[in-house]
Design a protein around this motif. Sequence first.
Motif: not given
Length: 74
Positions: A9-24
């Motif tokens: 769950t933490a990985r998915q939340a962090a990945a979404r945050h990074l994607r929203d910031g443009g860090f694919e």
Amino acid sequence: MTDAATIDTARQAAARHLRDGGFEAEAAMVSEGRGDDFVEVRIALSLLRILGERPARSAPPVKRNGRRLVGEEC
């Protein structure tokens, strides 16, 4: 929540945050489990622990500063 479910769950939340910031690229690393040392993952884990420890409020407060908020009329 088990440890595996918590880290996922933490990985998915962090990945979404990074994607929203443009860090694919970083988001892909985190979602694959290769970026568990990223600060975003650690923050998400800490928040999940904090939210898991907090007891759920079952009813509204009945007193504030020693006075009743609701109840019988005088």
